[in-house]
Scaffold this motif. Structure first.
Motif, PDB file in Angstrom:
ATOM      1  N   UNK A  11       0.020   5.356   6.420  1.00 45.57           N
ATOM      2  CA  UNK A  11      -0.469   4.075   5.914  1.00 45.57           C
ATOM      3  C   UNK A  11      -0.877   4.204   4.455  1.00 45.57           C
ATOM      4  N   UNK A  12      -1.615   5.265   4.141  1.00 50.08           N
ATOM      5  CA  UNK A  12      -2.042   5.513   2.763  1.00 50.08           C
ATOM      6  C   UNK A  12      -0.832   5.675   1.860  1.00 50.08           C
ATOM      7  N   UNK A  13       0.145   6.447   2.304  1.00 53.48           N
ATOM      8  CA  UNK A  13       1.345   6.702   1.511  1.00 53.48           C
ATOM      9  C   UNK A  13       2.076   5.403   1.155  1.00 53.48           C
ATOM     10  N   UNK A  14       2.391   4.615   2.180  1.00 52.86           N
ATOM     11  CA  UNK A  14       3.211   3.429   1.947  1.00 52.86           C
ATOM     12  C   UNK A  14       2.477   2.371   1.121  1.00 52.86           C
ATOM     13  N   UNK A  15       1.188   2.162   1.413  1.00 55.16           N
ATOM     14  CA  UNK A  15       0.429   1.174   0.643  1.00 55.16           C
ATOM     15  C   UNK A  15       0.374   1.557  -0.821  1.00 55.16           C
ATOM     16  N   UNK A  16       0.130   2.821  -1.097  1.00 57.16           N
ATOM     17  CA  UNK A  16      -0.016   3.257  -2.486  1.00 57.16           C
ATOM     18  C   UNK A  16       1.317   3.257  -3.214  1.00 57.16           C
ATOM     19  N   UNK A  17       2.369   3.730  -2.569  1.00 57.66           N
ATOM     20  CA  UNK A  17       3.651   3.822  -3.252  1.00 57.66           C
ATOM     21  C   UNK A  17       4.287   2.468  -3.489  1.00 57.66           C
ATOM     22  N   UNK A  18       4.062   1.532  -2.587  1.00 53.08           N
ATOM     23  CA  UNK A  18       4.784   0.263  -2.673  1.00 53.08           C
ATOM     24  C   UNK A  18       4.020  -0.828  -3.414  1.00 53.08           C
ATOM     25  N   UNK A  19       2.729  -0.631  -3.657  1.00 49.78           N
ATOM     26  CA  UNK A  19       1.924  -1.689  -4.257  1.00 49.78           C
ATOM     27  C   UNK A  19       1.173  -1.189  -5.490  1.00 49.78           C
ATOM     28  N   UNK A  20       1.738  -1.389  -6.683  1.00 50.47           N
ATOM     29  CA  UNK A  20       0.985  -1.032  -7.895  1.00 50.47           C
ATOM     30  C   UNK A  20      -0.210  -1.950  -8.120  1.00 50.47           C
ATOM     31  N   UNK A  21      -0.144  -3.153  -7.549  1.00 51.07           N
ATOM     32  CA  UNK A  21      -1.261  -4.112  -7.601  1.00 51.07           C
ATOM     33  C   UNK A  21      -1.582  -4.522  -6.181  1.00 51.07           C
ATOM     34  N   UNK A  22      -2.833  -4.347  -5.774  1.00 52.12           N
ATOM     35  CA  UNK A  22      -3.223  -4.642  -4.404  1.00 52.12           C
ATOM     36  C   UNK A  22      -4.429  -5.569  -4.364  1.00 52.12           C
ATOM     37  N   UNK A  23      -4.323  -6.602  -3.545  1.00 50.89           N
ATOM     38  CA  UNK A  23      -5.484  -7.419  -3.188  1.00 50.89           C
ATOM     39  C   UNK A  23      -5.897  -6.938  -1.805  1.00 50.89           C
ATOM     40  N   UNK A  24      -7.048  -6.299  -1.716  1.00 54.02           N
ATOM     41  CA  UNK A  24      -7.397  -5.548  -0.523  1.00 54.02           C
ATOM     42  C   UNK A  24      -8.661  -6.067   0.140  1.00 54.02           C
TER      43      UNK A  24
END
Length: 504
Positions: A170-183
């Motif tokens: 989960x950490x991997x995919x969220x970080x790699x795919x989203x340079x900008x995140x609304x979390x």
């Protein structure tokens, strides 16, 4: 039997959950210590490709089937309970409860000397009823086993860092795919991650705990940080730009799990309970395990080091299948044959296969002669343009050609590729050295079909690096049918033209 006698001889260990993330990595660690290992698995066939398959006993069974558990425990000293019903639906708590009770009862009846269970780290001072269903069930299973009458060690961990761990993926995919995140707000919750290497070391060490030890142990690495901090550390280790993370308080765990499901390939049935658990701060309240299983001389792995191990490049020798060779056991952080398809990061593939009316020898001559003056058998202008763009970006371009017009060897440059592996008459694997937002391979194989004919197989693979890598793949994807499809078609045609009768 005395404690000293137990300590002096190899133990007989039962591992449940050997097809899972932790269990599959624990078995070779126990074998390396000289212990005998029996695995209880619902689908024993899933374990046949592991490097240790011939050294461990595998029996069919399920922790919810008391008869199979009872039979598997015969002659066993230590039983590892590494299963849970997460991802099986809304009734997983009852399934976990029933299985744990049966396991404890069977262990007591069989004279098992120790149970070792890996559960979830729970927040200090929070009543069990207020925990997420996932953490609540983990805590209840631990309590049931501690009350079984068999000395039990319950290790409680938060996020386990290693390729294949659901939390890490989960950490991997969220970080790699989203340079900008609304979390959601849970990204600011503190946690204490631990490397899979240290988890396995502690699990193995617990096999020899004194008989009187019957308790829980909190386990964690040296770093305490928020999930947001972990994403930024991941980005730094992976060579990605710093992520822009904007937290909002309105995303509920349910909405958050939908968001995670949209961005990552982690199944929603697994992602939702994990996301719900992230609202709790999970930090070790004690480090008593050190009294029984001391840390190695170089200490516990920090987050950055654990991330580097987890992010090691996909093994070149197994890039076509993304599964490590059964003959080559690796480190705990390496992928295993039983890891789910969504583990290990993204790997895009383009596969082509053709029956060829020529001998394997004739086809191999064409494959080995590819590149340089012979070209790439499809759209010469497109390949030249790609080489020019690579040169413009500071890459090697197409100017290197090839060392020998007819023969290749490992390490040879081949235009903007490098020969990574070659099996004469059968396989040629090239690794891209052009400027790319990721890693790319081109693999060509020559095989005989069951009917005795010749088959040409071609794989183009791309392991993207960050969002730019994903964007690159999909931007060139529409041209694959022409470039790679044409290559396979023309290589086959060239072989047939030089050997039309299929004679050697």
């Amino acid at each position: 039997m005395s404690q000293e006698a137990v300590d002096e001889r190899p133990l007989r260990c039962l591992v449940t959950g050997a097809t899972g993330y932790v269990g599959g990595r624990l078995v070779p660690e126990l074998l390396a210590k000289g212990h005998a290992v029996r695995c209880l698995a619902r689908s024993p066939g899933k374990l046949r490709d592991h490097s240790w398959a011939g050294r461990a006993e595998v029996v069919r069974g399920d922790v919810t089937d008391e008869d199979s558990v009872r039979a598997a425990m015969e002659g066993v000293d230590v039983a590892y309970y590494l299963v849970h019903a997460l991802g099986t639906g809304s009734g997983f708590e009852e399934t976990d409860r029933r299985a744990a009770r049966a396991f404890g009862e069977c262990a007591r009846a069989a004279g098992i000397r120790r149970i070792v269970y890996l559960g979830g780290l729970t927040p200090a001072g929070v009543p069990e009823r207020e925990l997420s269903p996932h953490l609540r069930s983990r805590a209840e299973v631990g309590r049931i086993l501690l009350e079984s009458g068999v000395p039990t060690a319950v290790l409680r961990a938060a996020v386990i860092i290693g390729s294949g761990s659901a939390s890490f993926e989960m950490l991997r995919y969220l970080t790699e795919r989203l340079p900008l995140m609304v979390t959601p707000g849970w990204v600011r919750t503190r946690t204490q991650p631990i490397a899979i290497r240290d988890v396995l070391r502690l699990l193995v060490g617990c096999a020899r705990l004194p008989f009187e030890v019957n308790r829980t142990f909190d386990i964690g690495g040296p770093d305490v940080l928020t999930y947001q901090d972990m994403m930024q550390r991941y980005a730094a280790v992976a060579g990605l730009p710093k992520r822009v993370i904007v937290g909002v308080p309105v995303l509920t765990p349910g909405l958050s799990s939908l968001w995670v499901g949209l961005i990552t390939p982690v199944p929603g049935a697994i992602a939702r309970p994990l996301v719900e658990s992230l609202r709790h701060e999970v930090v070790c309240a004690e480090r008593d395990i050190e009294r029984y299983v001391p840390s190695p001389p170089d200490g516990l792995l920090g987050l950055d080091q654990a991330l580097r191990l987890a992010l090691k490049r996909i093994r070149e020798a197994d890039v076509a299948t993304r599964r490590p060779s059964a003959a080559a056991p690796g480190a705990p952080s390496d992928p295993l044959p039983t890891d789910p398809e969504w583990a290990g990061g993204s790997l895009y593939t383009d596969h082509r296969e053709r029956a060829v009316g020529a001998s394997p020898e004739a086809l191999w001559r064409v494959v080995e002669g590819i590149g340089g003056e012979n070209g790439w058998y499809s759209l010469p202008l497109a390949w030249a343009l790609r080489g020019w763009l690579d040169t413009l970006m500071g890459g090697v371009g197409m100017r290197r050609g090839r060392r020998d017009a007819a023969r290749l060897r490992v390490g040879d440059h081949l235009d903007f590729w490098r020969v990574e592996e070659i099996e004469p008459q059968r396989l040629l694997r090239l690794r891209a050295e052009m400027r790319l937002p990721g890693q790319a391979w081109l693999e060509m194989t020559v095989d005989r079909s069951p009917a005795g004919g010749t088959v040409y197989r071609q794989h183009a693979l791309f392991h993207p690096h960050g969002l730019a890598g994903h964007a690159y793949w999909w931007s060139v994807f529409p041209f694959h049918a022409v470039v790679f499809g044409g290559m396979a078609r023309n290589i086959a045609a060239k072989a047939e033209a030089t050997n039309p009768a299929g004679a050697g």
